[in-house]
Design a protein around this motif. Structure first.
Motif, PDB file in Angstrom:
ATOM      1  N   PRO A  44       0.811  -1.213   0.000  1.00  0.00           N
ATOM      2  CA  PRO A  44       0.000   0.000   0.000  1.00  0.00           C
ATOM      3  C   PRO A  44       0.844   1.263   0.000  1.00  0.00           C
ATOM      4  N   PRO A  45       0.370   2.364  -0.538  1.00  0.00           N
ATOM      5  CA  PRO A  45      -0.875   2.514  -1.291  1.00  0.00           C
ATOM      6  C   PRO A  45      -0.731   1.974  -2.708  1.00  0.00           C
ATOM      7  N   ILE A  46      -1.831   1.853  -3.386  1.00  0.00           N
ATOM      8  CA  ILE A  46      -1.829   1.392  -4.779  1.00  0.00           C
ATOM      9  C   ILE A  46      -1.515   2.597  -5.658  1.00  0.00           C
ATOM     10  N   VAL A  47      -0.531   2.443  -6.535  1.00  0.00           N
ATOM     11  CA  VAL A  47      -0.134   3.535  -7.422  1.00  0.00           C
ATOM     12  C   VAL A  47      -0.582   3.186  -8.833  1.00  0.00           C
ATOM     13  N   VAL A  48      -1.318   4.113  -9.453  1.00  0.00           N
ATOM     14  CA  VAL A  48      -1.780   3.914 -10.824  1.00  0.00           C
ATOM     15  C   VAL A  48      -1.278   5.051 -11.695  1.00  0.00           C
ATOM     16  N   LYS A  49      -1.007   4.714 -12.937  1.00  0.00           N
ATOM     17  CA  LYS A  49      -0.581   5.716 -13.907  1.00  0.00           C
ATOM     18  C   LYS A  49      -1.790   6.096 -14.741  1.00  0.00           C
ATOM     19  N   VAL A  50      -2.135   7.370 -14.696  1.00  0.00           N
ATOM     20  CA  VAL A  50      -3.259   7.917 -15.453  1.00  0.00           C
ATOM     21  C   VAL A  50      -2.684   8.987 -16.364  1.00  0.00           C
ATOM     22  N   MET A  51      -2.810   8.775 -17.663  1.00  0.00           N
ATOM     23  CA  MET A  51      -2.180   9.659 -18.639  1.00  0.00           C
ATOM     24  C   MET A  51      -0.686   9.725 -18.326  1.00  0.00           C
ATOM     25  N   ILE A  57      -3.480   5.667  -4.356  1.00  0.00           N
ATOM     26  CA  ILE A  57      -4.854   5.484  -3.886  1.00  0.00           C
ATOM     27  C   ILE A  57      -4.840   4.480  -2.740  1.00  0.00           C
ATOM     28  N   GLY A  58      -5.581   4.781  -1.705  1.00  0.00           N
ATOM     29  CA  GLY A  58      -5.703   3.856  -0.583  1.00  0.00           C
ATOM     30  C   GLY A  58      -6.436   2.587  -0.992  1.00  0.00           C
ATOM     31  N   ARG A  59      -6.170   1.504  -0.295  1.00  0.00           N
ATOM     32  CA  ARG A  59      -6.768   0.212  -0.633  1.00  0.00           C
ATOM     33  C   ARG A  59      -8.294   0.246  -0.539  1.00  0.00           C
ATOM     34  N   GLY A  60      -8.846   0.951   0.436  1.00  0.00           N
ATOM     35  CA  GLY A  60     -10.293   1.025   0.583  1.00  0.00           C
ATOM     36  C   GLY A  60     -10.973   1.665  -0.616  1.00  0.00           C
ATOM     37  N   ILE A  61     -10.397   2.735  -1.112  1.00  0.00           N
ATOM     38  CA  ILE A  61     -10.956   3.399  -2.293  1.00  0.00           C
ATOM     39  C   ILE A  61     -10.742   2.523  -3.518  1.00  0.00           C
TER      40      ILE A  61
END
Length: 72
Positions: A44-51, A57-61
């Motif tokens: 954690p946290p989860i990292v995402v690549k957007v554009m 982002i936290g695991r709950g979200i």
């Protein structure tokens, strides 16, 4: 159903199981239905690549974001 917290690689957002406030906040960050994102780190946290940006982002979200795998 696959959620963002359990996904790997490139995925398409197919739904967000949350209230209007969270849906709007995620959309403001570029995380909207139909968008293809790439999971960079499962944290954690989860990292995402957007554009061209990486967003943590936290695991709950992340569990509220429904996705499907993208095969290229």
């Amino acid at each position: 159903m696959l959620t963002l917290d359990s996904a790997e690689g490139k995925v398409r957002i197919i739904g967000i199981s949350a209230g209007r406030g969270l849906v709007r906040r995620l959309a403001d960050m570029g995380l909207a239905v139909g968008r293809v994102v790439e999971v960079v780190s499962k944290g954690p946290p989860i990292v995402v690549k957007v554009m061209d940006c990486e967003i943590a982002i936290g695991r709950g979200i992340a569990r509220k974001i429904l996705v499907e795998e993208v095969h290229e």
